[in-house]
Scaffold this motif. Structure first.
Motif, mmCIF file in Angstrom:
data_model
loop_
_atom_site.group_PDB
_atom_site.id
_atom_site.type_symbol
_atom_site.label_atom_id
_atom_site.label_comp_id
_atom_site.label_asym_id
_atom_site.label_seq_id
_atom_site.Cartn_x
_atom_site.Cartn_y
_atom_site.Cartn_z
ATOM 1 N N ILE A 86 -53.175 -14.146 2.533
ATOM 2 C CA ILE A 86 -52.762 -13.858 1.158
ATOM 3 C C ILE A 86 -51.250 -13.823 1.057
ATOM 4 C CG2 ILE A 86 -52.769 -12.082 -0.606
ATOM 5 C CD1 ILE A 86 -55.536 -11.350 0.204
ATOM 6 N N MET A 87 -50.630 -13.190 2.055
ATOM 7 C CA MET A 87 -49.176 -13.081 2.036
ATOM 8 C C MET A 87 -48.537 -14.460 2.069
ATOM 9 S SD MET A 87 -46.761 -11.060 4.704
ATOM 10 C CE MET A 87 -47.194 -12.055 6.094
ATOM 11 N N GLY A 88 -49.043 -15.336 2.939
ATOM 12 C CA GLY A 88 -48.477 -16.679 3.026
ATOM 13 C C GLY A 88 -48.609 -17.430 1.712
ATOM 14 N N MET A 89 -49.800 -17.377 1.125
ATOM 15 C CA MET A 89 -50.015 -18.103 -0.126
ATOM 16 C C MET A 89 -49.157 -17.524 -1.238
ATOM 17 S SD MET A 89 -54.028 -18.919 -0.182
ATOM 18 C CE MET A 89 -54.656 -20.194 0.870
ATOM 19 N N TYR A 90 -49.038 -16.219 -1.230
ATOM 20 C CA TYR A 90 -48.218 -15.549 -2.242
ATOM 21 C C TYR A 90 -46.775 -16.016 -2.159
ATOM 22 C CZ TYR A 90 -46.511 -11.464 -4.859
ATOM 23 O OH TYR A 90 -45.933 -10.631 -5.772
ATOM 24 N N PHE A 91 -46.255 -16.067 -0.936
ATOM 25 C CA PHE A 91 -44.859 -16.459 -0.799
ATOM 26 C C PHE A 91 -44.643 -17.909 -1.174
ATOM 27 C CE2 PHE A 91 -43.606 -12.533 0.108
ATOM 28 C CZ PHE A 91 -43.611 -12.055 1.394
ATOM 29 N N VAL A 92 -45.576 -18.776 -0.806
ATOM 30 C CA VAL A 92 -45.415 -20.193 -1.156
ATOM 31 C C VAL A 92 -45.385 -20.359 -2.665
ATOM 32 C CG1 VAL A 92 -46.585 -22.413 -1.134
ATOM 33 C CG2 VAL A 92 -46.372 -21.135 0.955
ATOM 34 N N SER A 93 -46.277 -19.668 -3.351
ATOM 35 C CA SER A 93 -46.273 -19.833 -4.803
ATOM 36 C C SER A 93 -45.100 -19.123 -5.459
ATOM 37 C CB SER A 93 -47.587 -19.360 -5.407
ATOM 38 O OG SER A 93 -48.165 -18.407 -4.611
#
Lengths: 454, 212
Positions: A385-392
């Motif tokens: 979730i953290m990775g996807m959050y940062f990418v977006s």
């Protein structure tokens, strides 16, 4: 030569971020658990490190640090690595740990985790179909394909969290500051709690004594079975077991009540703690509360306007602000110089607050739902979730930056339909905010009703 | 029934170590089928015949108060929990043998529970330091139980058991307040498993708990 220097700077900062993620994992997340699988910690720290590097590259872009070509190279590399992690590694390990928990499939762990991963990839791919995010001329395994899907998931998550936060924040501040909690309230609740516990105890004592006498008289605990058993139970009353079930039901209701009272008391303690700091700290929180409440309401309002009037912001806040000051207030200053610094500060604040907010939310979430068995899986899910959050966040931050700095993001991420993402964010944000309003209203209505019941 | 004396025993420990299962096992003589999170405090009662078979036999109700939550909870939760710590006759500390941190947290649990009586204002003031002197005048008997032994692989058991032996020494070596270590298996069917008894303790109103 300069490329080498730049690369070494980047790698040093990446190692720093990795160390920070490692420490955070050890000290905060896994405070109460023993770390047995170091793989999990490594994956989490790596995801964190590469996500932070992306933000660092944005800052470097604005400040003009490092060579432009080496920046571009690092962007590309960073993006590839992050996508690899988010799409290949983390889901695979999630599947692996889930399968390890199930005893039956223990022997063929690898096989089943591969199967799980393939299922995940299938759904992940299907995700892109209903959204108008791509032009069909891109290949199957290009970065754009992967990023667009990751972006959709991440933006949805962001919007959900922001929507809920935007509603929850003014609600909690207002309910804390409008309520007046006195010591006598808390004492009264505590007394009720202890009384309820005493009632539970006395009922359980009766049950235990009844069970003991039944056991000593040689009566059977279970209900009589079979044909004769049924006839017997009609004629003779097995009063012991009937009584027990009745008392058990009362005990269940009382236990539920005791749980409610406990939660209410904890709530009152929390409120009292905030109110009693009427010192400088208290006033500071009061002010923050009002400020954030107004900000949240304004955000919801803006989201509605954006959707209703079908408007997507063309210029970023910094340039708009500078334009306004220059045109309407007649203050002349060096636009280029100031826009660079102001956008650096603004973007920096956005990044720091979003990272901090996310880490705090993750920690709270982790404490709430993890147990010693599932802690590995949950941490990996949080890393995903953290990775996807940062990418977006990177996708969306583009809108807050002046045009000249947007180019690198546009270049690296390819031809994504950025406007779509903003619109999607607004829609989900609004939906989430409205449903949280509804949810909180319902929860609030239920609470005073329960207080009325004895 | 009112003539039977009241004996209150706290069961403390981290989340998920098995306190609710332990209490259920002691009181209902059955293994708990579906353990779930304990919110607040759940109580169960065990009827116990003190000094069975002797002329001084007396039946007691032992109340086992199973307090949920973790040591690192918010201070509002800790203040609420503190209301359960009044007039306690004994404390059982439970830790998970598969999780080192849960035994380290036992010290903080003991601080939280035992300091309750020292601070009458109701606000928990602990600086987190562990001080053995604090236990010197403690009258409450303590019991330390380690759970989930069956989940540890055979080869590692010795190392785990020696580690926990040191833990027991940190609490109270005085003879008034003795500490026992008992281990038992959590999942083995419906029978009450055997306990390797090390010492027997007795102090105040809480008499010996003796399992056959």
């Amino acid at each position: 030569m300069s490329f080498l220097i730049d690369s070494s700077i980047m790698i040093t900062s990446q190692i720093l971020f990795f160390g920070f993620g490692w420490l955070f994992f050890m000290r905060q997340l896994f405070k109460d658990y023993e770390i047995r699988q170091y793989v999990v910690q490594v994956i989490f720290s790596v995801t964190f490190a590469f996500s932070c590097t992306m933000f660092e590259l944005i800052i470097f872009e604005i400040l003009g640090v490092l060579n432009s070509s080496s920046r571009y190279f690092h962007w590309k590399m960073n993006l590839c690595v992050i996508l690899l992690i988010l799409v290949f590694m983390v889901p695979f390990y999630i599947g692996y740990f889930i399968v390890s928990n199930i005893r039956l499939l223990h022997k063929q762990r690898l096989l089943f985790s591969c199967l799980l991963w393939l299922t995940f990839m299938y759904f992940f791919w299907k995700l892109g179909d209903p959204f108008p995010i791509l032009s069909p001329k891109h290949g199957i395994l290009s970065i754009e394909q992967l990023i667009s899907r990751v972006g959709v998931i991440g933006v949805t998550l962001m919007a959900l969290l922001s929507g809920f936060g935007a509603v929850n924040c003014p609600y909690t501040y207002m309910s804390y500051f409008l309520r007046n909690v006195t010591d006598t309230d808390i004492l009264a609740l505590e007394r009720r709690l202890l009384q309820t516990m005493d009632m539970i105890i006395s009922k359980k004592k009766r049950m235990a004594m009844a069970r003991r006498t039944m056991f000593q008289k040689g009566e059977v605990h279970n209900k009589p079975s079979g044909f004769w058993g049924m006839i017997k139970s009609v004629t003779t009353s097995a009063s012991g077991s009937e009584n027990l079930t009745l008392i058990q039901q009362e005990v269940d209701a009382l236990e539920e009540l005791s749980r409610q009272l406990f939660l209410e008391t904890a709530d009152l303690y929390a409120t009292k703690r905030i109110e009693y700091s009427k010192t400088f700290k208290g006033k500071y929180f009061n002010f923050l509360g009002y400020f954030f409440s107004i900000y949240c309401v304004w955000k919801i309002f803006m989201a509605t306007i954006n959707i209703v009037f079908d408007r997507v912001g063309k210029t970023d806040p910094v340039t708009r602000g500078i334009e306004i000051t220059v045109n309407y207030l007649g203050i002349q200053f060096d636009v280029k110089f100031w826009s660079q610094h102001i956008s650096f500060i603004l973007v920096g604040i956005i990044i720091v607050t979003s990272i901090r907010g996310l880490l705090i939310t993750l920690t709270k979430f982790f404490y709430a739902i993890s147990s010693s068995k599932s802690s590995n899986v949950i941490v990996l899910l949080l890393a995903q979730i953290m990775g996807m959050y940062f990418v977006s966040s990177v996708l969306l931050i583009r809108m807050s930056m002046p045009l000249e700095y947007r180019t690198i993001i546009t270049e690296v991420l390819g031809e994504l339909q950025f406007n779509f993402y903003h619109r999607w964010f607004d829609v989900i944000f609004l939906v989430s905010a409205l449903s949280s309003i509804l949810f909180l209203y319902l929860a609030h209505k239920q609470a005073p009703e329960k207080q009325m019941a004895p | 029934m009112a003539s039977l004396d009241r004996v209150k025993v706290l069961v403390l420990g981290d989340s998920g170590v098995g306190k609710s299962s332990l209490v259920h096992l002691l009181c209902q003589n059955q293994v708990l089928g579906n353990p779930s999170w304990t919110v607040g405090c759940s109580v169960d009662v065990r009827v116990h015949d003190y000094k069975e078979g002797t002329p001084e036999e007396k039946t007691y109700y032992i109340e086992l108060w199973d307090v949920g939550g973790s040591v690192g909870s918010a201070s509002s939760v800790k203040s609420t929990r503190a209301v359960f710590y009044n007039s306690v006759n004994g404390i059982i500390f439970v830790h998970d043998l598969t999780n080192k941190k849960s035994s380290q947290n036992l010290r903080r649990w003991s601080l939280e529970a035992l300091n309750r009586d020292l601070v009458p204002t109701g606000v928990l003031v602990t600086n987190g330091d562990y001080d053995q002197e604090q236990f010197a005048d403690n009258q409450i008997p303590l019991l330390v139980i380690g759970t989930k032994l069956d989940q540890i692989h055979e080869t590692k058991r010795h190392e785990v058991l020696t580690r926990t032996a040191f833990l027991a020494e940190d609490f109270n070596p005085e003879e008034i307040n003795l500490v026992i270590e008992k281990r038992y298996f959590l999942r083995e069917g419906n029978q009450i498993p055997g306990f390797p008894d090390r010492k027997r303790f007795g102090a105040g109103t809480l008499k010996s708990l003796h399992y056959d």
